[in-house]
Structures are given as C-alpha cells and as structure tokens.
Write an enzyme that holds these catalytic residues in place. Structure first.
Site, mmCIF file in Angstrom:
data_model
loop_
_atom_site.group_PDB
_atom_site.id
_atom_site.type_symbol
_atom_site.label_atom_id
_atom_site.label_comp_id
_atom_site.label_asym_id
_atom_site.label_seq_id
_atom_site.Cartn_x
_atom_site.Cartn_y
_atom_site.Cartn_z
ATOM 1 N N CYS A 1 -9.920 -34.614 -18.541
ATOM 2 C CA CYS A 1 -8.812 -34.759 -17.516
ATOM 3 C C CYS A 1 -9.355 -35.341 -16.191
ATOM 4 C CB CYS A 1 -8.052 -33.543 -17.269
ATOM 5 S SG CYS A 1 -9.080 -31.917 -16.669
ATOM 6 N N HIS B 1 -7.318 -27.793 -14.520
ATOM 7 C CA HIS B 1 -6.788 -29.179 -15.449
ATOM 8 C C HIS B 1 -6.226 -30.114 -14.279
ATOM 9 C CE1 HIS B 1 -5.247 -31.936 -18.202
ATOM 10 N NE2 HIS B 1 -3.949 -31.791 -17.438
ATOM 11 N N ASP C 1 0.382 -37.162 -17.089
ATOM 12 C CA ASP C 1 -1.012 -36.733 -17.481
ATOM 13 C C ASP C 1 -1.454 -37.657 -18.622
ATOM 14 O OD1 ASP C 1 -3.363 -35.074 -18.305
ATOM 15 O OD2 ASP C 1 -1.889 -33.421 -18.215
#
Length: 278
Positions: A72, A111, A126
């Site tokens: 991420c 995250h 995302d």
C-alpha cells in the site's frame, strides 16, 4: 509544498494508458483499472528481509521502471503523485485493517489510502489493498452500495469515522476503518517500518500477491494460488515446487523477480523438505 516529480509519461506507458489524461472521473476510473491490472500488489521485499523505501523516487523506480509491484505505501504513494500530476487534489489517509479480523478487533493504523476530489465530488481511492483493492474510485459521502468491476462496496459514515465494507455473497464484511486526518510523510515512514520489518507483520512472514484482470482476480498467499472469477466459484491451486511459484509470480502476476541465493532460500522455505518429491 511538495513538488511532483513523477515521470507521468513513463507511468502511463507502464499501465498501457493511451491519450492525454484529464482531471476528470473518466480518466481516474480508467487509470485505476489499468494500474490494478499492470502493477501487481506484492510484498517480496519485506518477505525477503529487504528494505521498502517509500519516497517517490524509489517507488517510481521499482514499480514503473523495474517491473515490480509493491504494497500500500508504495502503490498509493505512486498513485498520489499520478493524481497530482494530472491536477487532482489528493490527500493521504490511514486506515485500521479489519479484513478477516475477529469481531471487536481494534488494530493500529497500518494501511495507506487516498482521498481525492474529482469533478467536485470527494472519493476514496485505493490501489493497494491486495485481493480486496477497489478497482474504481468510491464516493466518500454515499452510504449506498457502489459497484466496481471486481466487487461491491459501501462506505458508512458515523460522525466522521468511516467504515469501508465489501459484499461477499449476501453479507457485508468490514474491510477497514478510517477518518479524514491527513497523514504526513513521517507517519507513513513509521507505519511502513512496522509493516516491513516487525517480526509479527504478515508482510514479513507471508508471501502475498494480487492482481486484477478483466475476468476476475488472482491472489497468492504463500504457495496457494486462488482465482476469483467475476461470476462462479473460486478455484485454488497449491503450488508444488519453488519453480512453480517463480513461474506463477512471473506469468500470472507479471513480477520481475529479483535474483540471488537469498531469494532462492526464502522461496524454498515455503516448501518443506518433507513434502518434496524425489
């Protein structure tokens, strides 16, 4: 003020985007679809005990020029720079991962994802959540179900605390919770250090990869390869050898695997000697 230094043309070539990108929803939807197809989610660096550098120059070199993917902090750092380069206001956020966690679990923030204003509407963006990555931007202030090519999501807002959920069969399952607090480069540096080095981090202990296709998703956990078609049951294959795993990383996930004895040893650990065939 941060200066955007990404080579946008090189990125667009990496993901196969043709034409001139614009600061509009159609462009963002198209680039997310391409990004999640051509830049795989993978954690080879922390799994191998190698550092994960998340400054833009390092991320761009690895994901754009070296044929690798990332997790991420790398994926969304790169995509934030892409959005900025095409003129879209974007903010880096952080979330508490709830996916496949027991009810009532209260994890730390670990995250990275993004909040972007596109055509006057605020979206959650995302491109770095592995097998549950939303493959389209999601309207932030809309609690209704939102369909993407690879799943249905909704975002619930409770006085500024947001919960992202995905629909599996008939059930809504939590993915992660977050708020709108902007995160700094220092925040991400600490989060990334934990995820890439702590002995209890799943990214240190497990090999993970994911990639979206027009017909579904492939995910890898250790030596278990799973295909989730857009319709119908999933299929699971247990890879038989390190050679099978390396071919899978290359052919299915399109990862340019680094070479060296430490790479061979790390992959071999996923195949206990007792299971080897003579």
């Amino acid at each position: 003020m941060n200066t955007v230094t990404i080579d946008l043309d090189a990125y667009l070539q990496r993901v196969g985007y043709s034409g001139t990108p614009a600061a509009d929803l159609h462009t963002v939807k198209t680039i997310i679809k391409l990004h999640t197809r051509f830049i795989p989610f993978e954690n080879l660096n922390p799994f191998l005990g190698w550092p994960v550098d998340i400054d833009l120059a390092s991320v761009e070199r690895k994901l754009v020029r070296e044929g690798r993917g990332g997790y991420c902090y790398e994926q969304n750092a790169l995509f934030r720079a892409v959005l900025q380069a095409i003129g879209i206001p974007v903010t880096g956020l952080a979330a508490r991962v709830l996916w496949q966690m027991p009810a009532g679990h209260q994890p730390a923030q670990s995250h990275m994802m993004l909040c972007a204003e596109i055509d006057g509407t605020v979206y959650l963006v995302d491109v770095g959540f592995g097998g549950q990555t939303p493959t389209a931007p999601l309207r932030l202030e809309d609690s209704a179900a939102q369909s993407t090519a690879h799943g249905v999501y909704r975002i619930r807002n409770n006085e500024g605390d947001y919960l992202l959920e995905t629909k599996i069969s008939t059930n809504w399952l939590p993915v992660y919770s977050f708020n709108m607090k902007k995160q700094s480069a220092g925040d991400y540096k600490v989060f990334n250090w934990y995820c890439s080095t702590h002995p209890e981090s799943r990214f240190v202990n497990e090999l993970v990869a994911a990639r979206a296709f027009s017909g579904g998703r492939h995910t890898l956990l250790g030596r278990e390869l799973t295909y989730y078609p857009l319709t119908g049951p999933k299929t699971v294959v247990r890879l038989a050898s390190p050679q099978d795993l390396c071919r899978t990383l290359t052919d299915v996930f399109d990862i340019q695997i680094p070479t060296g004895p430490d790479v061979d040893l790390a992959i071999a650990r996923l195949f206990p000697v007792a299971e080897s065939r003579v």
